[in-house]
Enzyme design. Structure first.
Site, PDB file in Angstrom:
ATOM      1  N   GLY A 186       1.232  -1.222  -0.059  1.00  0.00           N
ATOM      2  CA  GLY A 186      -0.132  -0.070  -0.007  1.00  0.00           C
ATOM      3  C   GLY A 186       0.880   1.144  -0.046  1.00  0.00           C
ATOM      4  O   GLY A 186       0.613   2.073  -0.786  1.00  0.00           O
ATOM      5  N   HIS A 187       1.960   1.168   0.968  1.00  0.00           N
ATOM      6  CA  HIS A 187       2.750   2.210   0.999  1.00  0.00           C
ATOM      7  C   HIS A 187       3.341   2.418  -0.324  1.00  0.00           C
ATOM      8  O   HIS A 187       3.675   3.859  -0.784  1.00  0.00           O
ATOM      9  CB  HIS A 187       3.698   2.235   2.085  1.00  0.00           C
ATOM     10  CG  HIS A 187       3.226   2.257   3.363  1.00  0.00           C
ATOM     11  ND1 HIS A 187       3.159   1.060   4.225  1.00  0.00           N
ATOM     12  CD2 HIS A 187       2.522   3.043   4.265  1.00  0.00           C
ATOM     13  CE1 HIS A 187       2.770   1.254   5.572  1.00  0.00           C
ATOM     14  NE2 HIS A 187       2.426   2.474   5.586  1.00  0.00           N
ATOM     15  N   GLY A 203      -3.561   7.563   1.281  1.00  0.00           N
ATOM     16  CA  GLY A 203      -4.338   6.571   0.609  1.00  0.00           C
ATOM     17  C   GLY A 203      -5.805   6.507   1.176  1.00  0.00           C
ATOM     18  O   GLY A 203      -6.209   7.006   2.223  1.00  0.00           O
ATOM     19  N   SER A 219      -0.291  -1.984   8.133  1.00  0.00           N
ATOM     20  CA  SER A 219       1.073  -2.492   9.143  1.00  0.00           C
ATOM     21  C   SER A 219       0.387  -3.047   9.945  1.00  0.00           C
ATOM     22  O   SER A 219       1.251  -4.120  10.865  1.00  0.00           O
ATOM     23  CB  SER A 219       1.786  -1.214   9.403  1.00  0.00           C
ATOM     24  OG  SER A 219       2.130  -0.461   8.490  1.00  0.00           O
TER      25      SER A 219
HETATM   26  P1  AMP Z   1       0.437   4.706   7.837  1.00  0.00           P
HETATM   27  O1  AMP Z   1       1.913   4.175   7.965  1.00  0.00           O
HETATM   28  O2  AMP Z   1      -0.492   3.451   8.238  1.00  0.00           O
HETATM   29  O3  AMP Z   1       0.279   6.045   8.526  1.00  0.00           O
HETATM   30  O4  AMP Z   1       0.083   5.114   6.330  1.00  0.00           O
HETATM   31  C1  AMP Z   1       0.592   5.857   5.522  1.00  0.00           C
HETATM   32  C2  AMP Z   1      -0.137   6.145   4.268  1.00  0.00           C
HETATM   33  O5  AMP Z   1      -0.006   4.869   3.610  1.00  0.00           O
HETATM   34  C3  AMP Z   1      -1.391   6.793   4.383  1.00  0.00           C
HETATM   35  O6  AMP Z   1      -1.886   7.856   3.648  1.00  0.00           O
HETATM   36  C4  AMP Z   1      -2.185   5.637   4.192  1.00  0.00           C
HETATM   37  O7  AMP Z   1      -3.648   6.035   3.834  1.00  0.00           O
HETATM   38  C5  AMP Z   1      -1.730   4.819   3.089  1.00  0.00           C
HETATM   39  N1  AMP Z   1      -1.976   3.246   3.271  1.00  0.00           N
HETATM   40  C6  AMP Z   1      -1.890   2.342   4.118  1.00  0.00           C
HETATM   41  N2  AMP Z   1      -2.446   1.351   3.858  1.00  0.00           N
HETATM   42  C7  AMP Z   1      -2.816   1.572   2.720  1.00  0.00           C
HETATM   43  C8  AMP Z   1      -3.376   0.522   1.670  1.00  0.00           C
HETATM   44  N3  AMP Z   1      -3.502  -0.789   2.077  1.00  0.00           N
HETATM   45  N4  AMP Z   1      -3.783   0.891   0.398  1.00  0.00           N
HETATM   46  C9  AMP Z   1      -3.345   2.319  -0.070  1.00  0.00           C
HETATM   47  N5  AMP Z   1      -2.712   3.007   0.899  1.00  0.00           N
HETATM   48  C10 AMP Z   1      -2.429   2.754   1.952  1.00  0.00           C
END
Ligand code: AMP
Length: 281
Positions: free
Chosen positions: A32-33, A144, A183
């Protein structure tokens, strides 16, 4: 790839770059990231990523201490994606002891749904994203759709503060069985992982009801809840809302967003799906 740990270092290297697209993360990077990074790479001359587990968005009972922090692996993944600049600060760099805290928030969006379940969450997210925007000074920032409400909050914050940054929403990346990548999925054992699939199954069911012409949001919400409960997912919310401001709908009409948050034992998961009425399921 340059890895920076202080604000001065990060700003000095950013000054050497022309346009910058930015992906803020808390690390423990997954596909996703990486999809956000690939999208960002197409949006500007250079790609910047932050890796920072932000204590301000965790409540005391939440998983701040056990949140995964595989920094060497994360840096390898960034390198492989062609990232130019990484900002990986310590907590004291972002929140220096003695600094007077600043409130940034979007109250109309921050007190409902995720905000009702996690009252500190969006104030913490807005505070860190505003700081990161000021430090990295990106032209574009990718977020995301997986975190749908967060995306709406960041868009509102950026517009409301007239920050000269374009927010680029990116689609949710899923495992083969439909589970949205997160994560936090590493916390799930095999049995919990099976039960977690109920979130995406419930959203697919909602989409089918909408495609079949169901006009009543309550009945769609009941159908989602039934699937979640059958999988022993403890529901925070399973709702059908207006996709722009997340307000309650009396009737399904045009575009809607279906949003779920639920607990599989101690693990809290969220997912969502935007559905257009008349769209094929
Ligand atoms: P985080 O590390 O969880 O704070 O996420 C960092 C970025 O990655 C945020 O913009 C989330 O929305 C995006 N993100 C997390 N999981 C996904 C996913 N499965 N698909 C797309 N973007 C994601």
């Amino acid at each position: 790839m340059i890895v920076t740990h202080t604000i001065d270092e990060c700003r000095a290297h950013r000054a050497n770059l022309a346009t910058v697209a930015f992906v803020p993360t808390m690390g423990a990077l997954h596909e996703g990231h990486l999809s956000l990074m690939r999208r960002a790479a197409d949006c500007a001359d250079h790609l910047a990523v932050s890796i920072f587990v932000n204590p301000a968005q965790f409540a005391p009972h939440e998983d701040l201490d056990r949140y995964p922090r595989p920094i060497e692996r994360d840096l390898e993944l960034c390198r492989a994606e062609g990232v130019d600049l990484v900002f990986n600060p310590s907590v004291d760099v972002v929140y220096p002891p003695g600094e007077l805290p600043v409130d940034v928030n979007v109250p109309a969006l921050a007190t409902i749904l995720e905000g009702a379940a996690r009252p500190q969450f969006f104030a913490g997210v807005c505070r860190v994203v505003a700081k990161l925007f000021g430090i990295v000074q990106p032209d574009v920032a990718c977020f995301g759709e997986k975190d749908y409400q967060q995306l709406r909050v960041i868009e509102a914050m950026t517009a409301g503060l007239n920050l000269p940054i374009r927010i680029d929403p990116c689609p949710t990346i899923r495992e083969a069985d439909g589970l949205a990548m997160s994560s936090r999925n590493v916390y799930l054992d095999a049995g919990q992982r099976q039960r977690a699939r109920a979130l995406s199954r419930a959203l697919a069911e909602a989409e089918q009801h909408i495609a079949a012409g169901e006009p009543d949001p309550r009945r769609i919400e009941a159908a989602m809840s039934e699937i979640l409960t059958a999988a022993d997912v403890r529901i925070d919310y399973a709702v059908v809302r207006d996709p722009s401001d997340l307000s309650v709908l009396s009737k399904v009409d045009g575009r809607v967003v279906c949003l779920i948050a639920g607990h599989v034992d101690r693990v809290r998961l969220i997912d969502n799906r935007v559905v257009e009425v008349g769209q094929r399921a």
